[in-house]
Structures are given as structure tokens and as C-alpha cells.
Design an enzyme around this catalytic site. Structure first.
Site, PDB file in Angstrom:
ATOM      1  N   ARG A 192       0.817  -1.224   0.000  1.00  0.00           N
ATOM      2  CA  ARG A 192       0.000   0.000   0.000  1.00  0.00           C
ATOM      3  C   ARG A 192       0.846   1.268   0.000  1.00  0.00           C
ATOM      4  NH1 ARG A 192      -5.383  -0.489   0.535  1.00  0.00           N
ATOM      5  NH2 ARG A 192      -5.529   1.695   1.167  1.00  0.00           N
ATOM      6  N   LYS A 193       1.927   1.261   0.812  1.00  0.00           N
ATOM      7  CA  LYS A 193       2.761   2.472   0.879  1.00  0.00           C
ATOM      8  C   LYS A 193       3.350   2.789  -0.488  1.00  0.00           C
ATOM      9  CE  LYS A 193       6.995   2.866   1.428  1.00  0.00           C
ATOM     10  NZ  LYS A 193       8.412   2.855   1.668  1.00  0.00           N
ATOM     11  N   THR A 194       3.938   1.809  -1.125  1.00  0.00           N
ATOM     12  CA  THR A 194       4.535   2.010  -2.448  1.00  0.00           C
ATOM     13  C   THR A 194       3.474   2.435  -3.452  1.00  0.00           C
ATOM     14  OG1 THR A 194       6.316   0.445  -2.022  1.00  0.00           O
ATOM     15  CG2 THR A 194       5.777   0.853  -4.331  1.00  0.00           C
ATOM     16  N   LEU A 225       2.394   5.992  -2.835  1.00  0.00           N
ATOM     17  CA  LEU A 225       3.456   6.921  -3.217  1.00  0.00           C
ATOM     18  C   LEU A 225       3.479   7.131  -4.733  1.00  0.00           C
ATOM     19  CD1 LEU A 225       5.513   8.420  -1.455  1.00  0.00           C
ATOM     20  CD2 LEU A 225       7.183   6.734  -2.140  1.00  0.00           C
TER      21      LEU A 225
END
Length: 184
Positions: A112-114, A117
Site C-alpha cells: 500500500r505504501k509504495t 506513493l
């Protein structure tokens, strides 16, 4: 002025550029450098990413490299063998970097973070990319009381006005890195 506005103003005033921002709006370079950045310092990630992008400036060129070639190009990033496997596999799955969360998180090595981003930086789609800095600082500010970055993302989406989402990761990472460097 809201508490959010005060914090964001202060963080903007004390902002120092993050090395990986040099890849700007390029979805391919943003995705690949973000995958490489996990458990690796930004300065090393930047150096390795630039080396990889000279050899493989786009997804189709990356696809032509062997896993071994990728491994050699991305060493010494953390977990370089696993990341080489992910990059080889994902290069065979797509011709173009997806511009939605659901498709991005299907790619190997993309959480999710990637994904958030990439959506935020490369496609200008409001998203909150929660890493350890965003998670820790949001808890320190008392905005959330969470145990994991995933929980922090869910809670920030509920309380943080959307106008702040695009800057959250960039500002919190900058402040978090500055604070961490002062602790050493």
C-alpha cells in the site's frame, strides 16, 4: 487555523528535499526506486536506482534483463535478491505502470505504501503513503493511536483533510529523517 494547518506550515518551513524526489512524475522510476528503497537508505537507493535506470530506462528494457543482471545492478540495496526477483516478475506483467491502487498492489514487491506513493507522486492522485515516519509522527502528534502503518493510513484518511494528503509523506519523511539524524 487548524491543528493540521499549523503542523503542515511548520513542516513546510523546515522541509529538506528527500533524495528520491528527483524522479518526479515518472511512474516507472517512482515505482522502481520505491521498491528498491525498502530497508535501504535513500542515498544508496538513489545511487543504485540511477545505475539501474541507465541500463533499463523503461519497463520494456527492464523486462529484457535477466534476474541475474538486475541482481548485479541493484546490489547492495537491502534484500537485493528478492527485489531482483520482484522486478523481473513485475516487468513481465505490465507494459505501463498502473494508475490505480488495486492494480499496483497486485504487482510483486508493491504494498500500500509504495502504491500510494506512486499514485501521489507520479499521477497526482491524492493518497497517503504511510511509512515509519508518517506512522510515528502521526502517533506522536496524537492524531492517531495506532500500532501499524496500515492502521495509521486508515485513520488519517478519516481525519486528515484531502488537501494535505499529497504532502504528508514528503513532509513527514523529511522531518523524521532530520530528527533521526539529530538523535545519532
Amino acid at each position: 487555523m487548524s491543528n493540521f494547518e499549523k503542523v503542515f506550515r511548520l513542516f513546510r518551513k523546515n522541509y529538506k528535499a528527500i533524495p528520491l524526489e528527483v524522479f518526479g512524475k515518472d511512474p516507472y522510476k517512482t515505482l522502481i526506486s520505491t521498491i528498491l528503497s525498502a530497508r535501504t537508505k535513500d542515498e544508496l537507493t538513489l545511487k543504485v536506482s540511477e545505475k539501474l535506470f541507465k541500463k533499463a530506462p523503461d519497463i520494456k528494457t527492464l523486462r529484457k534483463l535477466s534476474e541475474e543482471e538486475i541482481k548485479n545492478l541493484i546490489y547492495p540495496v537491502g534484500f537485493y535478491k528478492v527485489k531482483a526477483k520482484h522486478l523481473k516478475k513485475l516487468s513481465g506483467m505490465i507494459d505501463k505502470i498502473p494508475d490505480n491502487l488495486e492494480e499496483l498492489i497486485k504487482l510483486p514487491g508493491v504494498g500500500r505504501k509504495t502504491a500510494n506513493l506512486v499514485l501521489n507522486r507520479a499521477f497526482n492522485i491524492p493518497a497517503i503513503a504511510v511509512d515509519t515516519h508518517v506512522h510515528r509522527i502521526s502517533n506522536l502528534l496524537g492524531w492517531v493511536k495506532t500500532k501499524t502503518p496500515e492502521q495509521t493510513e486508515k485513520e488519517l484518511i478519516k481525519i486528515l483533510p484531502k488537501k494535505y494528503w499529497p504532502e504528508t509523506n514528503k513532509l513527514f519523511v523529511s522531518i523524521g529523517q532530520q530528527f533521526r539524524n539529530k538523535e545519532k
